[in-house]
Structure formats: C-alpha cells, structure tokens
Motif scaffolding. Structure first.
Motif, PDB file in Angstrom:
ATOM      1  N   ASN A  62      -5.602   8.494   8.895  1.00 47.62           N
ATOM      2  CA  ASN A  62      -6.607   9.554   8.663  1.00 47.62           C
ATOM      3  C   ASN A  62      -6.645  10.044   7.214  1.00 47.62           C
ATOM      4  OD1 ASN A  62      -8.701  10.919  10.226  1.00 47.62           O
ATOM      5  ND2 ASN A  62      -7.682  12.806   9.641  1.00 47.62           N
ATOM      6  N   ARG A  63      -5.999   9.305   6.272  1.00 44.19           N
ATOM      7  CA  ARG A  63      -6.202   9.617   4.851  1.00 44.19           C
ATOM      8  C   ARG A  63      -7.334   8.695   4.392  1.00 44.19           C
ATOM      9  NH1 ARG A  63      -5.165   7.958  -0.147  1.00 44.19           N
ATOM     10  NH2 ARG A  63      -3.969   6.133   0.453  1.00 44.19           N
ATOM     11  N   GLU A  64      -7.022   7.502   3.886  1.00 46.02           N
ATOM     12  CA  GLU A  64      -8.035   6.518   3.466  1.00 46.02           C
ATOM     13  C   GLU A  64      -7.481   5.126   3.738  1.00 46.02           C
ATOM     14  OE1 GLU A  64     -10.959   7.194   2.223  1.00 46.02           O
ATOM     15  OE2 GLU A  64     -10.731   9.296   1.680  1.00 46.02           O
ATOM     16  N   TYR A  65      -8.399   4.121   3.912  1.00 44.55           N
ATOM     17  CA  TYR A  65      -7.881   2.746   4.012  1.00 44.55           C
ATOM     18  C   TYR A  65      -8.135   1.943   2.740  1.00 44.55           C
ATOM     19  CZ  TYR A  65     -12.640   1.648   5.748  1.00 44.55           C
ATOM     20  OH  TYR A  65     -14.006   1.517   5.900  1.00 44.55           O
ATOM     21  N   GLU A  66      -8.855   2.519   1.811  1.00 46.76           N
ATOM     22  CA  GLU A  66      -9.044   1.956   0.459  1.00 46.76           C
ATOM     23  C   GLU A  66      -9.329   0.452   0.485  1.00 46.76           C
ATOM     24  OE1 GLU A  66      -6.748   5.326  -2.061  1.00 46.76           O
ATOM     25  OE2 GLU A  66      -5.572   4.196  -0.634  1.00 46.76           O
ATOM     26  N   ASP A  67      -8.415  -0.385  -0.047  1.00 45.84           N
ATOM     27  CA  ASP A  67      -8.720  -1.818  -0.188  1.00 45.84           C
ATOM     28  C   ASP A  67      -8.113  -2.677   0.920  1.00 45.84           C
ATOM     29  OD1 ASP A  67     -10.059  -1.061  -2.486  1.00 45.84           O
ATOM     30  OD2 ASP A  67      -8.279  -1.322  -3.727  1.00 45.84           O
ATOM     31  N   ALA A  68      -7.512  -2.018   1.918  1.00 42.38           N
ATOM     32  CA  ALA A  68      -6.753  -2.784   2.917  1.00 42.38           C
ATOM     33  C   ALA A  68      -7.633  -3.750   3.717  1.00 42.38           C
ATOM     34  CB  ALA A  68      -6.038  -1.818   3.863  1.00 42.38           C
ATOM     35  N   LEU A  69      -8.828  -3.298   4.138  1.00 44.36           N
ATOM     36  CA  LEU A  69      -9.664  -4.179   4.970  1.00 44.36           C
ATOM     37  C   LEU A  69     -10.199  -5.349   4.139  1.00 44.36           C
ATOM     38  CD1 LEU A  69     -10.840  -4.678   7.758  1.00 44.36           C
ATOM     39  CD2 LEU A  69     -12.717  -3.122   7.202  1.00 44.36           C
ATOM     40  N   LEU A  70     -10.555  -5.051   2.870  1.00 42.96           N
ATOM     41  CA  LEU A  70     -11.031  -6.127   1.986  1.00 42.96           C
ATOM     42  C   LEU A  70      -9.902  -7.135   1.726  1.00 42.96           C
ATOM     43  CD1 LEU A  70     -13.300  -7.229   0.152  1.00 42.96           C
ATOM     44  CD2 LEU A  70     -12.354  -5.835  -1.703  1.00 42.96           C
ATOM     45  N   GLU A  71      -8.701  -6.624   1.487  1.00 42.70           N
ATOM     46  CA  GLU A  71      -7.560  -7.511   1.235  1.00 42.70           C
ATOM     47  C   GLU A  71      -7.282  -8.389   2.461  1.00 42.70           C
ATOM     48  OE1 GLU A  71      -3.840  -5.442   0.623  1.00 42.70           O
ATOM     49  OE2 GLU A  71      -2.897  -7.199  -0.284  1.00 42.70           O
ATOM     50  N   LEU A  72      -7.369  -7.776   3.663  1.00 39.49           N
ATOM     51  CA  LEU A  72      -7.120  -8.562   4.882  1.00 39.49           C
ATOM     52  C   LEU A  72      -8.200  -9.633   5.039  1.00 39.49           C
ATOM     53  CD1 LEU A  72      -5.459  -8.994   7.466  1.00 39.49           C
ATOM     54  CD2 LEU A  72      -6.878  -7.272   8.585  1.00 39.49           C
ATOM     55  N   LYS A  73      -9.450  -9.240   4.824  1.00 41.77           N
ATOM     56  CA  LYS A  73     -10.558 -10.196   4.961  1.00 41.77           C
ATOM     57  C   LYS A  73     -10.406 -11.351   3.963  1.00 41.77           C
ATOM     58  CE  LYS A  73     -14.856 -10.708   3.261  1.00 41.77           C
ATOM     59  NZ  LYS A  73     -16.165 -10.360   2.714  1.00 41.77           N
ATOM     60  N   ASP A  74     -10.181 -11.015   2.683  1.00 40.92           N
ATOM     61  CA  ASP A  74     -10.039 -12.051   1.642  1.00 40.92           C
ATOM     62  C   ASP A  74      -8.896 -13.015   1.979  1.00 40.92           C
ATOM     63  OD1 ASP A  74     -12.008 -10.779   0.179  1.00 40.92           O
ATOM     64  OD2 ASP A  74     -10.638  -9.839  -1.260  1.00 40.92           O
ATOM     65  N   THR A  75      -7.788 -12.435   2.445  1.00 42.10           N
ATOM     66  CA  THR A  75      -6.608 -13.263   2.712  1.00 42.10           C
ATOM     67  C   THR A  75      -6.875 -14.199   3.889  1.00 42.10           C
ATOM     68  OG1 THR A  75      -5.313 -11.372   1.985  1.00 42.10           O
ATOM     69  CG2 THR A  75      -4.086 -13.168   2.956  1.00 42.10           C
ATOM     70  N   MET A  76      -7.560 -13.683   4.913  1.00 42.08           N
ATOM     71  CA  MET A  76      -7.842 -14.537   6.066  1.00 42.08           C
ATOM     72  C   MET A  76      -8.783 -15.683   5.666  1.00 42.08           C
ATOM     73  SD  MET A  76      -5.895 -13.160   8.168  1.00 42.08           S
ATOM     74  CE  MET A  76      -6.169 -14.192   9.586  1.00 42.08           C
ATOM     75  N   ILE A  77      -9.725 -15.408   4.770  1.00 42.60           N
ATOM     76  CA  ILE A  77     -10.627 -16.483   4.305  1.00 42.60           C
ATOM     77  C   ILE A  77      -9.804 -17.563   3.597  1.00 42.60           C
ATOM     78  CG2 ILE A  77     -12.477 -17.048   2.649  1.00 42.60           C
ATOM     79  CD1 ILE A  77     -13.750 -14.308   3.362  1.00 42.60           C
ATOM     80  N   LYS A  78      -8.881 -17.128   2.737  1.00 40.77           N
ATOM     81  CA  LYS A  78      -8.033 -18.104   2.008  1.00 40.77           C
ATOM     82  C   LYS A  78      -7.236 -18.981   2.972  1.00 40.77           C
ATOM     83  CE  LYS A  78      -7.283 -15.691  -2.303  1.00 40.77           C
ATOM     84  NZ  LYS A  78      -6.742 -14.347  -2.447  1.00 40.77           N
ATOM     85  N   GLN A  79      -6.892 -18.435   4.135  1.00 34.95           N
ATOM     86  CA  GLN A  79      -6.095 -19.213   5.090  1.00 34.95           C
ATOM     87  C   GLN A  79      -6.979 -20.115   5.953  1.00 34.95           C
ATOM     88  OE1 GLN A  79      -3.501 -17.708   3.067  1.00 34.95           O
ATOM     89  NE2 GLN A  79      -2.764 -19.089   4.655  1.00 34.95           N
ATOM     90  N   GLY A  80      -8.291 -20.063   5.773  1.00 32.33           N
ATOM     91  CA  GLY A  80      -9.192 -20.959   6.514  1.00 32.33           C
ATOM     92  C   GLY A  80      -9.952 -20.281   7.646  1.00 32.33           C
ATOM     93  N   CYS A  81      -9.892 -18.945   7.697  1.00 32.97           N
ATOM     94  CA  CYS A  81     -10.606 -18.222   8.763  1.00 32.97           C
ATOM     95  C   CYS A  81     -12.008 -17.835   8.308  1.00 32.97           C
ATOM     96  CB  CYS A  81      -9.848 -16.939   9.097  1.00 32.97           C
ATOM     97  SG  CYS A  81      -8.216 -17.244   9.789  1.00 32.97           S
ATOM     98  N   ILE A  82     -12.877 -17.535   9.271  1.00 28.57           N
ATOM     99  CA  ILE A  82     -14.197 -16.987   8.947  1.00 28.57           C
ATOM    100  C   ILE A  82     -14.301 -15.611   9.613  1.00 28.57           C
ATOM    101  CG2 ILE A  82     -16.692 -17.306   9.096  1.00 28.57           C
ATOM    102  CD1 ILE A  82     -16.244 -20.282   8.972  1.00 28.57           C
ATOM    103  N   PRO A  83     -14.137 -14.528   8.822  1.00 26.87           N
ATOM    104  CA  PRO A  83     -14.219 -13.195   9.416  1.00 26.87           C
ATOM    105  C   PRO A  83     -15.639 -12.907   9.908  1.00 26.87           C
ATOM    106  CG  PRO A  83     -13.065 -13.130   7.306  1.00 26.87           C
ATOM    107  CD  PRO A  83     -13.753 -14.471   7.401  1.00 26.87           C
TER     108      PRO A  83
END
Ligand code: FMN
Length: 267
Positions: free
Chosen positions: A93-114
């Motif tokens: 309940n503070r902020e999630y800042e770059d966490a969702l973008l970082e997770l999405k980018d990392t999953m793409i690098k591993q071969g996933c399609i978010p």
C-alpha cells in the motif's frame, strides 16, 4: 487458443502474494495445475521450463519498488518458449514503482509473452499492532478482484487464435529501474523475548535459511531479507521489532500509507 495446463509460481514470505495467486487460479479454473512455490531455499534449486501451450502465472512481492533480487535470480534461470504469462506484483500500500515493469521485462527475456499484469495490495511485511499498514489485505474484495483477473485472462486466451508478441501488454514503470536509496544494510532489528520455545517455526519459514534451527536467537544478518516472516509466523509472539531505524521506517509507513489503494489490471 487453448491451454493444456496452468503453472502457478510465487515467492511469498508472509503469504499475501500466495493468496492473490490462489485467487487468480480460482478465476482461471483449470484442472491441470502445477504449484511452484519458490519461497524456501530448497525450492529454488528446481528450475522451470514452460512451453507455448501452458499458461504461467507468476507473483512476487514488491521490495523497495523492485522485484526481490532473490526472486529475480531464480527467474533468470526459467526456460520458456512463447509461454503466455500473467505477471503479478503485491505491494504494501505504498507504491510498486518499477516492480511490475521489471517482472514483465524479465519474463520476456526468459521467453515468455506477458498477456496480462496486475498490482495488488497485501498487508505490509513491516505491519504489526503498533504500526498497522494495509492490515488483513488481501481482503474479500481483493480476492474477488483476483478471481476476476483470472476470468479475464481466460477470456483473452480464448479470444486469440495463437500467441505472439502482439498479445503483449504495457505496464507502468520506468527505465532504468529505481535504484533503492540505500541497500538495506544488515541490521539487528529483531528482539526475541522469553516466550520463545525454540519450536523452530521461524527457521522453517525463513526464505533464506538465516535462522539457526537449533537456536532461533541466532540470525545471519547478512542473509536476512527483512521479510518479517519469522516475526509474523511466530506462534508465541516472541519476535518483535526493536526500537531503531527499522521501527522508524515502519512508523513512517503506517503514518503515510493509510489511504486504501486498489488492485490495478493491465491487458
Ligand atoms: C524489504 C521489503 C521492502 C518492501 N518494499 C515495499 C515497497 O517498496 N512498496 C510497498 O508498497 N511495499 C513494500 N514492501 C511490502 C511488501 O511488498 C508487501 O507487504 C507484500 O504484501 C509482501 O508479500 P508476501 O506476503 O508475499 O511476502 C516491502 C517489504 C519488504 C520486506
């Protein structure tokens, strides 16, 4: 398109991320489900491989506006091939800042399609009776929103004939990702009172094996993630936060993060 099976992956020291992922799974309602809980050190020895006919839902808590590095290290070893993926972050309940973008980018690098992403609120790891922050979240309304996301994910999957990079999503966040102001230095922040019966539960729930099984007052401060699982899961309430910097942060959060934030979806 159809999916053959569902893989649920989460890192969740205090259990809020796990509850959100389980809610999403109820909404997806797939019979063939594999749970991959990477919270305990031994579970992170397994690697994950996924294919394009599986659906992957991955959830992590937000630590300092980012994905916890211990989870990122494990995610970097995933071998995926065009796997449709739902990226979930849970924050206090503070902020999630770059966490969702970082997770999405990392999953793409591993071969996933978010194909979907979401941010949910969970009771803050630093929350307790003295410094309440987002207490008892996720609550019933959050869990309904988790089921709803699962239903929307299945609708999206059924509406597309095949998965490709056009199915991908945009989520909030910035490049370069936030650099935490100061890496949390090893701090001696846990007080242990006489109620401790040496039951060993704290050692069992520690995600990095930082607590000695034979003597739970012995904590490896270099390993400690400050996740507070040992404090929250202690059946005797023997572990509390000492007066000092850590407690000051918890007091500040409980004063500044009272306004309720709601789940956000990205498709
Ligand atoms: C070291 C640490 C850093 C955190 N940083 C943030 C943050 O930047 N923003 C936020 O809103 N919550 C933050 N939190 C709170 C957690 O994201 C939140 O409590 C989450 O629900 C915990 O997930 P879990 O129950 O699956 O462990 C932090 C928690 C810890 C332990």
């Amino acid at each position: 398109m159809k999916i053959k099976s569902l893989k649920l992956v989460y890192f969740s020291p205090t259990g809020t991320t796990r509850r959100i992922i389980e809610g999403i799974a109820r909404g997806i309602n797939q019979s063939d489900v594999e749970l991959v809980d990477i919270t305990r050190p031994e579970t992170r020895k397994q690697q994950l491989q996924t294919s394009e006919d599986e659906l992957l839902v991955i959830g992590v808590p937000v630590y300092s506006g980012r994905v916890p590095s211990i989870a990122i290290d494990w995610i970097h070893k995933i071998k995926a091939h065009n796997t449709p993926t739902v990226c979930i972050v849970v924050y206090g309940n503070r902020e999630y800042e770059d966490a969702l973008l970082e997770l999405k980018d990392t999953m793409i690098k591993q071969g996933c399609i978010p194909i979907a992403g979401a941010a949910y609120v969970g009771e803050h790891s630093f929350s307790n009776a003295e410094t309440p922050i987002a207490v008892a979240r996720p609550d019933a309304a959050d869990l309904n929103m988790a089921e709803l996301l699962g239903q929307k994910v299945i609708e999206k999957i059924l509406s597309i004939s095949s998965i490709d990079h056009n199915s991908s999503i945009t989520v909030p966040g910035n490049h370069p990702y936030k650099i935490p102001k100061a890496k949390i230095s090893p701090v001696d922040f846990i007080a242990i009172n006489d109620n401790c019966s040496q039951c060993g539960i704290c050692a069992q729930v520690c995600p990095v094996g930082a607590i000695d099984y034979k003597n739970s007052t012995m904590i490896d401060k270099e390993k400690c993630l400050h996740c507070c699982a040992c404090i929250k899961r202690c059946p005797e309430n023997a572990r509390t936060v000492k007066t000092g910097t850590f407690k000051d942060v918890a007091i500040w959060l409980s004063q500044t993060c009272q306004k309720r934030k709601e789940p956000e979806f990205f498709f």
